[in-house]
Design a protein around this motif. Structure first.
Motif, PDB file in Angstrom:
ATOM      1  N   ILE A 173       0.822  -1.211   0.000  1.00  0.00           N
ATOM      2  CA  ILE A 173       0.000   0.000   0.000  1.00  0.00           C
ATOM      3  C   ILE A 173       0.855   1.260   0.000  1.00  0.00           C
ATOM      4  CG2 ILE A 173      -1.717   1.276   1.363  1.00  0.00           C
ATOM      5  CD1 ILE A 173      -2.843  -1.431   2.227  1.00  0.00           C
ATOM      6  N   GLU A 174       2.099   1.147   0.443  1.00  0.00           N
ATOM      7  CA  GLU A 174       3.018   2.285   0.478  1.00  0.00           C
ATOM      8  C   GLU A 174       3.067   2.966  -0.890  1.00  0.00           C
ATOM      9  OE1 GLU A 174       6.208   4.896   1.805  1.00  0.00           O
ATOM     10  OE2 GLU A 174       4.658   3.732   2.842  1.00  0.00           O
ATOM     11  N   GLY A 175       2.848   4.271  -0.885  1.00  0.00           N
ATOM     12  CA  GLY A 175       2.897   5.055  -2.115  1.00  0.00           C
ATOM     13  C   GLY A 175       1.667   4.961  -2.980  1.00  0.00           C
ATOM     14  N   LYS A 176       0.704   4.123  -2.606  1.00  0.00           N
ATOM     15  CA  LYS A 176      -0.507   3.938  -3.411  1.00  0.00           C
ATOM     16  C   LYS A 176      -1.768   4.343  -2.653  1.00  0.00           C
ATOM     17  CE  LYS A 176       1.626  -0.029  -5.737  1.00  0.00           C
ATOM     18  NZ  LYS A 176       1.547  -1.501  -5.936  1.00  0.00           N
ATOM     19  N   GLY A 177      -1.873   3.910  -1.416  1.00  0.00           N
ATOM     20  CA  GLY A 177      -3.056   4.203  -0.634  1.00  0.00           C
ATOM     21  C   GLY A 177      -4.201   3.272  -0.958  1.00  0.00           C
ATOM     22  N   VAL A 178      -5.315   3.514  -0.295  1.00  0.00           N
ATOM     23  CA  VAL A 178      -6.539   2.736  -0.480  1.00  0.00           C
ATOM     24  C   VAL A 178      -7.614   3.673  -1.005  1.00  0.00           C
ATOM     25  CG1 VAL A 178      -8.306   1.329   0.645  1.00  0.00           C
ATOM     26  CG2 VAL A 178      -5.915   1.194   1.412  1.00  0.00           C
TER      27      VAL A 178
END
Length: 422
Positions: A384-389
Motif C-alpha cells: 500500500i506504500e505510495g498507493k493508498g486505499v
C-alpha cells in the motif's frame, strides 16, 4: 586524532624539546580552525539523524541513493538555517529524498513531536525520563492544521478540546494569535489557563472574526482518548439513528477498547448503524481490530449477581461505513484495505495517504525526534506504500473555508439511512 601517550611511538626517541615542537606544529597544521569546529558542533544533530537513517532504514541500499551525496547536499542548508524550524526543514528535505513514509524529524515547536514521542513512549522510556521529567505534554488548543497556498487552515478539531469549546471549525483560516502570527505550539507557551484571542477568516474574502480560547496543557494520548469519547454522537436521519465516532489515533489497544465500550454499553449501543471515522491523526491499528465487525463471530457476556453485564467478546452486527481521507495513514490503512476487500461496508471519502511502512522513533541528543522506516509492509501481498486505499464512494472535502461542513460524513449518513450509494 591520535592521543599522545607513552607507547604510541611519539616518545620512542624524541627529546622533550623536540616533542614540544612536534606537538606545536601538529596543532597548527592538523587541528580544525575555530569556525570549522563550531560548524561541526552545530551539525551534530544533523549528522546523528543521517547516521541513524543509514543504519536503520529498511532498505540497506537506501532506495539506490548515494547517501553520502544526499547528506552533503543538505548539510549546508542545515548549517545556514536560522532557528529550529529552518534546521528541521533541512533534515526533513534530506529524509524526503528517500521517498518513503515514516521518515519524520520534529522539534518541540510542532505538536507532532509530542504526539509521536507519546506514541513511541515504551521504546523511548529512558530518554523520556531525561527530556520530559514531568511527562510528555504541550500547550495547545486541540486542532490539526494544514498549510494551503501559504495560509494556515484548521483541518481537524478535537472534540472536547479548547478549540471545540471556543467554536473553531474545520476550514477556518487562522490569521493571528494575540496579534502575532500563528505558531501551533509557540503561540500558546506560557498561556495555559489564560485566555487568548484568535483572528480567523471563515469565508473566502470574508470579514475577520475574533474567537477567545483558553489553551490547555495537553497530554497526547489522553487528549486523543477524550476527543474520541466526546466525538461519539447520534445523528437522526430518515427515522434511523446513526452512531458516529472519530478515532484520531489507533496507537494502542485502549482506543479499540473505547470503541467497543461505546458500541456495547455506551452511548452508541442502541443505534441502527455506525459511521467509523478514521480520517487524519495517527495509525498504529492492529488488523484484528476488524474482528469487532465480523458478524459471524459469537458474543459472550458475563452477568454479575447485581445484574451488571460485561462483554468478554462483543461483535457489532449492524451496518457500518468507514470514513477515510489523505490523512488516513499507517495501521488505519490496513483496516481500510481489509474493510473494503472483505466487504464490511462502504468506504467513503478520498484515497488514503499510502504511508504503510513500520517506523521506529528515536530521541536525538538534543531531545528532537526522528522516526525512521525500519520495515516494509504488505497486506494480503499488496503493498500500500505510495498507493493508498481508494474509497468505494469518492467524496472530496475542500478544507479552505469549509465552515465546518462535512460532505463525507453527510454521504455516510445518507448511505446508512437510505441504503443508497454512488
Amino acid at each position: 586524532m591520535r592521543s599522545l601517550h607513552p607507547g604510541n611511538g611519539f616518545f620512542a626517541s624524541a627529546h622533550v624539546a623536540a616533542l614540544a615542537l612536534i606537538v606545536a606544529l601538529f596543532a597548527l597544521t592538523a587541528s580544525p580552525a575555530p569556525g570549522f569546529a563550531r560548524e561541526e558542533a552545530k551539525a551534530e544533530v544533523f549528522d546523528e539523524a543521517a547516521r541513524l537513517v543509514r543504519w536503520k532504514f529498511y532498505d540497506p541500499k537506501l532506495h539506490g541513493k548515494d547517501w553520502d551525496a544526499v547528506v552533503a547536499r543538505h548539510r549546508p542548508d542545515y548549517l545556514a538555517a536560522d532557528g529550529k524550524q529552518g534546521r528541521a526543514a533541512a533534515i526533513n528535505a534530506m529524509l524526503a529524498e528517500l521517498n518513503a513514509s515514516h521518515m519524520i524529524y520534529a522539534t518541540d515547536d510542532d505538536p507532532a513531536y509530542y504526539q509521536l514521542v507519546d506514541i513511541f513512549k515504551f521504546g523511548l522510556r529512558d530518554d523520556i525520563k531525561k527530556h520530559f521529567p514531568n511527562g510528555v505534554s504541550y500547550p495547545g488548543i486541540g486542532i490539526f492544521t494544514r498549510e494551503i497556498e501559504g495560509k494556515t487552515f484548521v483541518s481537524g478539531v478535537l472534540a472536547g478540546g479548547a478549540a471545540a469549546k471556543g467554536g473553531l471549525k474545520t476550514g477556518d483560516e487562522i490569521l493571528t494569535v494575540d496579534g502575532a502570527p500563528f505558531q501551533p505550539v509557540q503561540s500558546f507557551r506560557d498561556k495555559v489557563g489564560s485566555e487568548v484571542t484568535l483572528s480567523i477568516r471563515r469565508e473566502r474574502g470574508g470579514p475577520v472574526s475574533v474567537i477567545a480560547l483558553t489553551p490547555e496543557r495537553m497530554e497526547p494520548g489522553a487528549a486523543f482518548r477524550t476527543a474520541m469519547k466526546e466525538s461519539a454522537r447520534i445523528i437522526e436521519a430518515n427515522g434511523r439513528r446513526i452512531g458516529y465516532i472519530h478515532v484520531w489515533s489507533y496507537a494502542g489497544q485502549d482506543y479499540q477498547d473505547l470503541l467497543e465500550e461505546a458500541l456495547s454499553s455506551g452511548l452508541l449501543k442502541d443505534v441502527d448503524a455506525l459511521v467509523w471515522d478514521l480520517r487524519d491523526g495517527w495509525g498504529g491499528a492492529s488488523p484484528d481490530y476488524l474482528d469487532l465487525f465480523n458478524a459471524r463471530g459469537p458474543d459472550m457476556t458475563f452477568t454479575e449477581r447485581s445484574g451488571e453485564t460485561d462483554y468478554a467478546s462483543f461483535k457489532w452486527k449492524k451496518p457500518v461505513a468507514m470514513l477515510i481521507n489523505g490523512g488516513t495513514r499507517s495501521g488505519k490503512e490496513v483496516l481500510a484495505h481489509a474493510f473494503k476487500t472483505y466487504g464490511y461496508g462502504e468506504v467513503i471519502g478520498t484515497r488514503t495517504a499510502g504511508a504503510l511502512l513500520a517506523g521506529r522513533g528515536f530521541l536525538l541528543s538534543d531531545g528532537s525526534f526522528l522516526m525512521v522506516a525500519v520495515n516494509d509492509v504488505a497486506v494480503d501481498g499488496v503493498r500500500i506504500e505510495g498507493k493508498g486505499v481508494a474509497p468505494t464512494i469518492e467524496v472530496p472535502l475542500d478544507i479552505p473555508y469549509a465552515a465546518g461542513a462535512d460532505p463525507q460524513l453527510d454521504k455516510a449518513v445518507e448511505v446508512l439511512s437510505e441504503g443508497t450509494r454512488g
